[in-house]
Design an enzyme around this catalytic site. Structure first.
Site: not given
Ligand code: 13P
Ligand code: ZN
Length: 279
Positions: A118, A142, A144, A172, A213
């Protein structure tokens, strides 16, 4: 400032702590998620003697405003779980060329590998945030987190709806992300196209959902960026719990109450998120 071993530098320690905290929250299954930090000039000078510059590689997009800047970033396929345990193998520091089109590893990924897939999204978001915050923002994160992802299956994929629903779940929230939250529909991850769409949202928001995602957050430092991710996910968790107990909410924060809240905190909330709802 005295020069020092790479791992002892405060910004490296802050990066490691954030990765560990994210892992402990359960937001980073396997290699899920990635983190990047735009390193300050004096921090580069501090650790420079540890550098071993590798060959240039294409970024996959152009970020001319970030030319010659250095970033600390997680490796592609590397596990957040291992950042604190095998740091040198899990993360790297990169330098960008004078066009902002290529990068080279200057430290880390000792066992081989490359920065996160990313990287285009991280760097395009950094480029936007550096401009709109006058250089203040340095972290792109980023993750998940399960609850925000779950909501992308039941809420319309729309900025106003996600913003308002999340604001309603914890008082908040409008204080922590008064600008709201953007939503990117499902797209193939890891390339320039999703990076372009995300960075458009970063012009305006500090946080963007990737449908089915995860979430991208931007901020000034590690604490604020982690705190933003944490606040959004906590609010999503409350909404998931409420929706699991009964259909809809019996009561919530009203439009007028959001306005009172904004006044009390000396800020403003965009009117487009304070729409009237049908009962
Ligand atoms: P990477 O291992 O390449 O960072 O990818 C993980 C991910 O969350 C892709 O969206
Ligand atoms: Zn991801």
């Amino acid at each position: 400032m005295d020069r020092m071993k790479f791992l002892e530098a405060e910004f490296v320690q802050g990066f490691i702590r954030m990765a560990k905290d994210g892992w402990e929250q359960g937001w980073h299954e396997r290699n899920g998620g990635n983190l990047s930090y735009r390193v300050k000039e004096d921090e580069v000078a501090l650790v420079e003697e540890n550098f071993d510059r590798k060959e240039w590689q294409p970024i996959g997009t152009a970020v001319p405003k970030l030319a010659r800047q250095y970033f600390l970033v997680t490796g592609s396929g590397k596990f957040f779980r291992n950042v604190a345990i095998k740091t040198e193998d899990s993360i790297c520091m990169i330098e960008l060329d004078d066009k902002g089109e290529n990068y080279r590893i200057v430290w880390g990924l000792a066992g081989g590998g490359r920065p996160t897939s990313e990287l285009p999204s991280h760097l395009m978001n950094h480029e936007v945030k550096m401009r709109v915050t006058n250089g203040k923002y340095r972290v792109i994160y980023h993750a998940h987190p399960a609850n925000i992802i779950a909501l992308t299956f039941v809420l319309p994929l729309n900025d106003a709806v996600f913003t308002r629903e999340l604001w309603e779940m914890a008082t908040e929230c409008p204080v922590v992300f008064p600008g709201g939250i953007g939503v990117v529909p499902w797209m193939v991850p890891g390339g320039r196209e999703i990076a372009v769409e995300t960075s458009k949202l970063m012009e305006r928001y500090d946080v963007a959902v990737w449908a089915h995602h995860g979430l991208f957050a931007a901020g000034e430092d590690f604490d604020l960026t982690f705190g933003l991710m944490h606040t959004v996910e906590k609010s999503a968790e409350i909404l998931v719990k409420v929706l699991s107990m009964q259909q809809g909410k019996r009561q919530t924060i009203k439009v007028e109450e959001f306005r009172d809240l904004a006044k009390a905190f000396g800020g403003e909330l965009p009117e487009e998120f304070l729409y009237e709802k049908e009962e």
